[in-house]
Every structure is written in structure tokens, then in C-alpha cells.
Scaffold this active site. Structure first.
Site, PDB file in Angstrom:
ATOM      1  N   LYS A  80       0.888  -1.168  -0.086  1.00 11.41           N
ATOM      2  CA  LYS A  80      -0.201   0.093   0.060  1.00 11.41           C
ATOM      3  C   LYS A  80       0.761   1.048  -0.163  1.00 11.41           C
ATOM      4  CE  LYS A  80      -3.069  -2.269   3.401  1.00 11.41           C
ATOM      5  NZ  LYS A  80      -3.201  -2.480   4.653  1.00 11.41           N
ATOM      6  N   ARG A 101      15.307  -9.142   4.769  1.00 11.19           N
ATOM      7  CA  ARG A 101      15.722  -8.937   3.532  1.00 11.19           C
ATOM      8  C   ARG A 101      15.107  -7.944   2.717  1.00 11.19           C
ATOM      9  NH1 ARG A 101      17.199 -14.380  -0.070  1.00 11.19           N
ATOM     10  NH2 ARG A 101      18.767 -14.439   1.502  1.00 11.19           N
TER      11      ARG A 101
HETATM   12  N1   CP Z   1      21.593 -18.960   0.549  1.00  9.05           N
HETATM   13  C1   CP Z   1      20.612 -18.137   0.278  1.00  9.05           C
HETATM   14  O1   CP Z   1      20.625 -16.994   0.678  1.00  9.05           O
HETATM   15  O2   CP Z   1      19.252 -18.785  -0.177  1.00  9.05           O
HETATM   16  P1   CP Z   1      17.838 -18.201  -0.004  1.00  9.05           P
HETATM   17  O3   CP Z   1      18.009 -17.140  -1.187  1.00  9.05           O
HETATM   18  O4   CP Z   1      17.070 -19.406  -0.485  1.00  9.05           O
HETATM   19  O5   CP Z   1      17.614 -17.426   1.366  1.00  9.05           O
END
Ligand code: CP
Length: 308
Positions: A80, A101
Site C-alpha cells: 500500500k 531481506r
Molecule cells: N543462500 C540463500 O540466501 O538462499 P535463499 O535465497 O534461499 O535464502
């Protein structure tokens, strides 16, 4: 240790301590099954992941803690238009530690500035992936017993590969480590790594165009995927994606105790015919990744077993 953004935030001594704790947990997992009781980990993944997200979650659950989070930006209010900082600040009220991440370099660093709970960078674009570096170091330690006096071959995408850059920096802190870079011309190691790490520290390295010519010298062979998501031009990706494929024939002259690593996921770069070779360590590497993340969560939360 408040936040972990760059693997080089960790000193050699801190890495040794994490590996020691990770190894203890690996040997006696049951002893640690309650140490994070009533603690919560949030996994905020704005980019796809299998190993990193699920190993963080498995790590926290096996320490007796709880997990919450999301596995794609689409299933959060980022969809959003909420900023990353606002999302992370909000979630910091619901947990004791965050693993995040994001595809944009620097996003975890910016987000970490606004929160009181520790944040672990679980990968930011082409930048850093510190828990992969810890996983790689734990694997080398478990398989070789030491970091000094090793010849490390790195093969594939050495230009965009964040795991390669971080592992080079981390391994460059040990004695008499030699590096061999195996890549197509277009995916060579960036010049700044050559200058800032190899030349500055006077570390031996060579660049070659085939793995066969250096295979007998290697103690570690670190394979990497050509990452489609880092290319601007699909034609370049298609041309380069199958540049190096490790198969049993290429291993004929390799050392008997070679350790073959890969951060995974793999696409074509290691033939599945290599998987049953005792030198294939990439699925062991996945397992070590969970134990080093258990050690990291405990350390960042400041929890201990009384006897440790
Ligand atoms: N090695 C690693 O970072 O794998 P993923 O992208 O599956 O987390």
C-alpha cells in the site's frame, strides 16, 4: 552487537565465538531447546528466500522461541506504499529481534536506525548477506578444521555475487589463504575488491577461465549461480548463465578432501550427478546455516546456557 548489517562488522574473535557456540549447539541441540523461551523473531522478507528465512525460523523455534513475519512485500502493507522504515519500526513493537531481506542495498541499515531491537541483515540486493558468510565460515571450519593455509577457488558470477565478496573479505583475515577466481570475462571480480582486499593486504590471487586448469590445487571450490535478478539485459543473462557447470568429469583431478560449496539455490552450475560425491558439501552447508543462526540469535539477544 546491536545490529548485524555487514559481515565485517564482526571481529575475528566474535566469529570464532559464534562458530564455537554454533558447534556446541550442533553437538547437543537438546540442551538449547528452551533458551529463547518467550522471545520472538520477526522475519521480514521483501525478496524471495527459502534457506535464509526458513533456517532463521527453524533456528528460533528450536531454541524454544516464537516466530512471526512475512515472506513477500506483497503480503505486507509495503504493497500500500508504506516505507520500509515504518514497517520495521512497527514490527519492532511485536518482537525481540528482526531478520530482514530487501532488494535495495542499504535498506536494512536505514531501517535499523529507527528501532530498539537488534536487526540482522538477511541480504540486501548485491550488497551484504552476513549470515551466509557465517554459514560459509562455519562450513569451512566444520569440514577443514581451520581457516589458514587454504586455496579457495570461487567460480561463476564473481561480479554480482554478494556471498563471494563477503567471503573473500572474511577469509582474507586469516593466514596464507590463496584465492583463485574462475569466471567469464563479463562476470569477473570487481576491481575494487582486487584493490581493497588483495592488493592492499598483499594476498595471492589468480584469475583463470576454466576450472579444470586449477582443480588439483583447490581445497575449497565455492560455486555460485549466475543471478538472473541482477541483470538489466536478459540476452546477457542467457549468454552467460551456463558458463561453468561442475560435473563428475571435472572433478577427476581434484583433491580427495576438496570441499565443494554453494550458497544455493543452484540452477545448472552443479550437475546433480555431483550430489552423492563425498566432497559435495552444499547440503551440509544448509544444515550448518541453521546452527550458526541459532548461535547468532542467542548472542544478539544476550541469552546463554549457564554452563557456556
Ligand atoms: N543462500 C540463500 O540466501 O538462499 P535463499 O535465497 O534461499 O535464502
Amino acid at each position: 552487537m546491536k545490529h548485524l548489517i555487514d559481515p565485517m562488522d564482526l571481529t575475528v574473535e566474535e566469529i570464532d565465538q559464534l562458530i564455537e557456540l554454533g558447534s556446541k549447539i550442533l553437538e547437543n541441540k537438546e540442551k538449547y531447546q528452551e533458551v529463547c523461551r518467550h522471545k520472538s523473531l520477526a522475519t521480514l522478507f521483501f525478496e524471495p528466500s527459502t534457506r535464509t528465512r526458513l533456517s532463521f525460523e527453524a533456528a528460533m523455534l528450536e531454541l524454544g522461541g516464537n516466530v512471526l513475519g512475512f515472506s513477500s512485500a506483497n503480503s505486507s502493507s509495503a504493497q500500500k506504499g508504506e516505507s520500509v522504515s515504518d514497517t520495521v519500526r512497527t514490527v519492532s513493537n511485536y518482537c525481540d529481534i528482526i531478520a530482514m531481506r530487501h532488494p535495495k542495498e542499504g535498506a536494512p541499515l536505514v531501517a535499523s536506525r529507527k528501532i530498539d531491537v537488534p536487526l540482522i541483515n538477511a541480504g540486501d540486493g548485491g550488497h551484504y548477506h552476513p549470515t551466509q558468510t557465517l554459514t560459509d565460515l562455519m562450513t569451512i571450519y566444520q569440514e577443514k578444521g581451520h581457516f589458514d593455509n587454504l586455496t579457495v577457488g570461487m567460480c561463476g558470477d564473481l561480479k554480482f555475487g554478494r556471498t563471494v565478496h563477503s567471503l573473500i573479505k572474511a577469509m582474507s583475515r586469516y593466514e596464507n589463504v590463496r584465492f583463485v577466481m574462475i569466471s567469464p570475462e563479463e562476470l569477473k571480480l570487481p576491481e575494487y575488491i582486487v584493490k581493497d582486499v588483495f592488493e592492499k593486504k598483499n594476498i595471492q590471487f589468480t584469475e583463470v577461465g576454466t576450472m579444470e586448469e586449477v582443480m588439483p590445487e583447490l581445497d575449497i571450490l565455492y560455486m555460485t549461480r549466475v543471478q538472473k535478478e541482477r541483470f538489466f539485459n536478459e540476452q546477457d543473462y542467457i549468454r552467460l548463465k551456463d558458463s561453468f557447470i561442475l560435473d563428475p568429469e571435472k572433478l577427476v583431478n581434484a583433491k580427495k578432501d576438496l570441499c565443494i560449496m554453494h550458497p544455493l539455490p543452484r540452477v545448472n552450475e552443479i550437475s546433480t550427478r555431483v550430489d552423492d560425491d563425498p566432497r559435495a558439501c552444499y547440503f551440509k552447508q544448509v544444515r550448518y546455516g541453521k546452527f550458526i543462526r541459532m548461535a547468532l540469535i542467542m548472542t544478539m539477544l544476550g541469552v546463554k546456557l549457564n554452563e557456556d
